[in-house]
Write an enzyme that holds these catalytic residues in place. Structure first.
Site, PDB file in Angstrom:
ATOM      1  N   GLY A   1       0.820  -1.206   0.000  1.00 28.76           N
ATOM      2  CA  GLY A   1       0.000   0.000   0.000  1.00 28.76           C
ATOM      3  C   GLY A   1       0.850   1.251   0.000  1.00 28.76           C
ATOM      4  O   GLY A   1       2.043   1.204   0.325  1.00 28.76           O
TER       5      GLY A   1
ATOM      6  N   CYS B   1       7.260  -0.890   5.919  1.00 32.34           N
ATOM      7  CA  CYS B   1       6.734   0.300   5.257  1.00 32.34           C
ATOM      8  C   CYS B   1       7.738   0.764   4.208  1.00 32.34           C
ATOM      9  O   CYS B   1       8.944   0.768   4.471  1.00 32.34           O
ATOM     10  CB  CYS B   1       6.519   1.387   6.311  1.00 32.34           C
ATOM     11  SG  CYS B   1       5.942   2.949   5.630  1.00 32.34           S
ATOM     12  N   LEU B   2       7.235   1.159   3.040  1.00 33.26           N
ATOM     13  CA  LEU B   2       8.124   1.624   1.970  1.00 33.26           C
ATOM     14  C   LEU B   2       8.881   2.897   2.378  1.00 33.26           C
ATOM     15  O   LEU B   2       9.910   3.206   1.796  1.00 33.26           O
ATOM     16  CB  LEU B   2       7.327   1.882   0.684  1.00 33.26           C
ATOM     17  CG  LEU B   2       6.759   0.639  -0.010  1.00 33.26           C
ATOM     18  CD1 LEU B   2       5.886   1.044  -1.188  1.00 33.26           C
ATOM     19  CD2 LEU B   2       7.867  -0.304  -0.473  1.00 33.26           C
TER      20      LEU B   2
ATOM     21  N   HIS C   1      -2.809   0.528   8.323  1.00 33.73           N
ATOM     22  CA  HIS C   1      -1.468   1.093   8.084  1.00 33.73           C
ATOM     23  C   HIS C   1      -1.560   2.349   7.206  1.00 33.73           C
ATOM     24  O   HIS C   1      -0.968   3.381   7.534  1.00 33.73           O
ATOM     25  CB  HIS C   1      -0.597   0.020   7.409  1.00 33.73           C
ATOM     26  CG  HIS C   1       0.810   0.463   7.109  1.00 33.73           C
ATOM     27  ND1 HIS C   1       1.912  -0.065   7.750  1.00 33.73           N
ATOM     28  CD2 HIS C   1       1.292   1.361   6.215  1.00 33.73           C
ATOM     29  CE1 HIS C   1       3.008   0.526   7.274  1.00 33.73           C
ATOM     30  NE2 HIS C   1       2.659   1.389   6.331  1.00 33.73           N
ATOM     31  N   GLU C   2      -2.316   2.266   6.105  1.00 29.37           N
ATOM     32  CA  GLU C   2      -2.356   3.389   5.157  1.00 29.37           C
ATOM     33  C   GLU C   2      -3.182   4.559   5.700  1.00 29.37           C
ATOM     34  O   GLU C   2      -2.826   5.723   5.490  1.00 29.37           O
ATOM     35  CB  GLU C   2      -2.904   2.936   3.794  1.00 29.37           C
ATOM     36  CG  GLU C   2      -2.097   1.844   3.104  1.00 29.37           C
ATOM     37  CD  GLU C   2      -0.602   2.109   3.039  1.00 29.37           C
ATOM     38  OE1 GLU C   2      -0.201   3.286   2.961  1.00 29.37           O
ATOM     39  OE2 GLU C   2       0.170   1.134   3.090  1.00 29.37           O
TER      40      GLU C   2
ATOM     41  N   HIS D   1      -1.094   6.519   7.920  1.00 31.50           N
ATOM     42  CA  HIS D   1      -0.220   7.439   7.186  1.00 31.50           C
ATOM     43  C   HIS D   1      -0.923   8.775   6.956  1.00 31.50           C
ATOM     44  O   HIS D   1      -0.321   9.841   7.113  1.00 31.50           O
ATOM     45  CB  HIS D   1       0.159   6.854   5.820  1.00 31.50           C
ATOM     46  CG  HIS D   1       1.402   6.006   5.835  1.00 31.50           C
ATOM     47  ND1 HIS D   1       2.606   6.460   6.306  1.00 31.50           N
ATOM     48  CD2 HIS D   1       1.628   4.741   5.403  1.00 31.50           C
ATOM     49  CE1 HIS D   1       3.514   5.502   6.180  1.00 31.50           C
ATOM     50  NE2 HIS D   1       2.953   4.439   5.633  1.00 31.50           N
TER      51      HIS D   1
ATOM     52  N   GLN E   1       3.151   9.821   1.473  1.00 32.76           N
ATOM     53  CA  GLN E   1       4.386   9.085   1.180  1.00 32.76           C
ATOM     54  C   GLN E   1       4.930   9.450  -0.199  1.00 32.76           C
ATOM     55  O   GLN E   1       6.116   9.296  -0.482  1.00 32.76           O
ATOM     56  CB  GLN E   1       4.121   7.574   1.185  1.00 32.76           C
ATOM     57  CG  GLN E   1       3.952   6.977   2.556  1.00 32.76           C
ATOM     58  CD  GLN E   1       3.792   5.481   2.429  1.00 32.76           C
ATOM     59  OE1 GLN E   1       2.738   4.985   2.045  1.00 32.76           O
ATOM     60  NE2 GLN E   1       4.854   4.740   2.724  1.00 32.76           N
TER      61      GLN E   1
HETATM   62 NI    NI Z   1       3.753   2.594   5.085  1.00 31.76          NI
END
Ligand code: NI
Length: 169
Positions: free
Chosen positions: A46, A90-91, A132-133, A136, A51
């Protein structure tokens, strides 16, 4: 379509609250397309607007076993139940994972790219990805939820520690 630069922690945009999307414009469509392409390129689960450097309440999710991307606008969690421990990365924090507490199931709602309302009750990986998203979008990182005894550990460190223990025994 174009690949977007994924911001890495501690970039301050990752701690900002994203703004609601008020209409589907050409820019939003372009952003969504680029977020999907970027997510696929990085083989992530995601990606959230901030991000990618855009303080917009837009997330894209792609589960490993699914072909399609979910593009979700102004998503919010309206109910959650239970606690389970899951491994997460996480990216924006490359090279690290941690064990965090997530819900067993959640109810969420939002809009799609056609401005149609949706409401779902989900569990498992999709619930985890949504939590998670959506975090963010509110400036919250997964490591804010780390269970205490795993704080500041990474898979790399744990693997090293295991190897050291194994070589001693
Ligand atoms: Ni993330």
């Amino acid at each position: 379509m174009a690949l977007l630069n994924i911001l890495h922690y501690p970039n301050p945009l990752l701690r900002k609250k994203c703004n609601k999307v008020t209409e589907i414009t050409k820019d939003i469509i372009g952003l969504a397309d680029n977020m999907c392409e970027t997510l696929a390129y990085h083989k992530g689960l995601g990606l959230a607007g901030n991000q990618a450097g855009h303080l917009k309440r837009i997330i894209v999710i792609k589960l490993p076993e699914e072909e399609e991307f979910r593009v979700l606008i102004n998503p919010e969690i309206i109910q959650s139940f239970g606690i389970r421990e899951v491994e997460e990365g996480c990216l924006s924090v490359p090279g690290y994972t941690g064990i965090v507490n997530r819900s067993i199931w959640i109810r969420a709602k939002g809009l799609d790219m056609k401005w149609k309302k949706w409401k779902i009750k989900v569990e498992g990986l999709l619930a985890q990805a949504l939590e998670h998203e959506i975090d963010h979008l509110n400036g919250i990182m997964y490591f804010d939820h780390l269970v205490a005894h795993r704080r500041r550990t990474s898979r790399r460190i744990e693997t090293t520690a295991r190897a050291v223990r194994a070589s001693r025994s």
